[in-house]
Design an enzyme around this catalytic site. Structure first.
Site, PDB file in Angstrom:
ATOM      1  N   HIS A 118       0.240   3.204 -10.745  1.00 12.24           N
ATOM      2  CA  HIS A 118      -0.702   3.626  -9.698  1.00 12.24           C
ATOM      3  C   HIS A 118       0.045   4.405  -8.613  1.00 12.24           C
ATOM      4  O   HIS A 118       0.186   3.952  -7.474  1.00 12.24           O
ATOM      5  CB  HIS A 118      -1.327   2.349  -9.117  1.00 12.24           C
ATOM      6  N   ASP A 155     -12.709   8.944  -6.808  1.00 12.46           N
ATOM      7  CA  ASP A 155     -12.209   7.785  -7.563  1.00 12.46           C
ATOM      8  C   ASP A 155     -12.683   7.979  -8.999  1.00 12.46           C
ATOM      9  O   ASP A 155     -13.824   7.670  -9.343  1.00 12.46           O
ATOM     10  CB  ASP A 155     -12.782   6.496  -6.945  1.00 12.46           C
ATOM     11  N   ARG A 212       1.531  -6.752  -9.831  1.00 11.93           N
ATOM     12  CA  ARG A 212       2.009  -6.146  -8.580  1.00 11.93           C
ATOM     13  C   ARG A 212       2.264  -7.165  -7.480  1.00 11.93           C
ATOM     14  O   ARG A 212       2.789  -6.816  -6.431  1.00 11.93           O
ATOM     15  CB  ARG A 212       1.051  -5.044  -8.104  1.00 11.93           C
ATOM     16  N   GLU A 231      -2.725   8.468 -11.201  1.00 14.34           N
ATOM     17  CA  GLU A 231      -2.284   7.282 -11.942  1.00 14.34           C
ATOM     18  C   GLU A 231      -2.409   7.559 -13.436  1.00 14.34           C
ATOM     19  O   GLU A 231      -3.277   8.322 -13.853  1.00 14.34           O
ATOM     20  CB  GLU A 231      -3.173   6.093 -11.565  1.00 14.34           C
ATOM     21  N   ARG A 233       0.853  -1.203   0.000  1.00 14.47           N
ATOM     22  CA  ARG A 233       0.000   0.000   0.000  1.00 14.47           C
ATOM     23  C   ARG A 233       0.886   1.250   0.000  1.00 14.47           C
ATOM     24  O   ARG A 233       1.321   1.715   1.048  1.00 14.47           O
ATOM     25  CB  ARG A 233      -0.898  -0.015   1.244  1.00 14.47           C
TER      26      ARG A 233
END
Ligand code: BG6
Length: 275
Positions: A146, A189, A77, A247, A51
């Protein structure tokens, strides 16, 4: 299983840590000031995403276009990448990572592909992710770098460069058009149908973060705000105000289709300037 320690990178002005796991640029500080954001609650275990830093979302974004793919944001990832080179170039250190079907837990079925990720760490952070189709049939993917940015107080930043851009609001599921700078006043978002230069003005830290991209069609702006941060076990409850994700990639209707023999690069450059 706990992850191996990250690689430590030092240049004249910057210090960074990069995990081979996920080819994950975890931290980058310039003149002693963190530029990437990392959560104090992140977990460092095989199979789990970190994170913070710069997770690579590939070959799908979120749950993918069908809405049901796992793991979230694809397997890149949470895969072990191979370091293919580490060289000093001028004032930067450049790491090259590769990922192929043999390294991935869940390869694209029946396809031959290779992903190369070139990470240049110095006075700027310069990231370039190239996907090659080495197979005999076309395949499609989504991709995003990201990036988690450190900000003084997300409620006070202004994000320029997206005025007039259409976007999908993933919180409300509505399609909207941006008017003026983006400001963060609630859970945010959004997938914008525009990429290019985005500038984050941070009055609290007294700096600008200048993001420039190539090969991307979309910019994603994400901050979980209070409730969503509290619901994520790897995200500290009070941490949301100090971070902002900007991102860049290709997703949803802008997913990439690669013909046999073709390749495509997404590049993300991050520079810090005083205000
Ligand atoms: C963003 C998505 O890119 O990543 C959000 O737009 C998502 O919807 C966020 O919540 C974090 O995703 P994850 O899988 O790292 O928790």
């Amino acid at each position: 299983m706990t992850l191996d320690a990250p690689r430590q990178i030092r240049t004249d002005r910057s210090v960074a840590e990069v995990y081979d796991y996920g080819a994950h640029v975890w931290s980058w500080a310039l003149d002693g000031e963190p530029v990437l954001w990392t959560s104090a609650e992140s977990v460092f275990e095989q199979g789990k995403a970190l994170r913070g830093g710069v997770p690579i979302c590939w070959p799908w974004f979120g749950p993918g276009r069908t809405g049901d793919l796992t793991p979230a944001h694809g397997f890149a990832r949470i895969s072990d990448w191979s370091l293919d080179g580490r060289v000093d170039v001028a004032d930067a250190e450049v790491l090259t990572y590769v990922l192929g079907p043999d390294d991935a837990p869940d390869a694209l079925p029946g396809e031959r592909w290779r992903v190369t990720y070139v990470v240049s760490i110095g006075d700027d952070l310069d990231l370039a992710l190239t996907v090659e189709n080495r197979g005999a049939t076309p395949f499609s993917y989504e991709v995003a770098l990201h990036t988690y940015l450190t900000v003084g107080d997300v409620r006070q930043v202004a994000i320029a460069g997206l005025d007039g851009a259409p976007y999908l609001d993933k919180v409300t599921r509505a399609r909207e058009v941006q008017s003026g700078d983006v400001t963060i006043t609630a859970e945010t978002d959004r997938v914008y149908d525009r990429a290019g230069e985005v500038v984050v003005t941070d009055p609290v830290l007294g700096r600008l973060l200048r993001i420039s991209t190539d090969g991307a069609a979309n910019t994603v702006v994400w901050n979980p705000w209070v409730a969503k941060a509290a619901a994520m076990p790897d995200f500290g409850d009070g941490e949301w105000s100090g971070m902002l994700c900007i991102e860049a990639g290709n997703m949803l209707e802008s997913a990439v289709t690669l013909e046999p023999g073709a390749s495509r690069t997404v590049r993300y450059r991050l520079a810090v300037e005083g205000t």
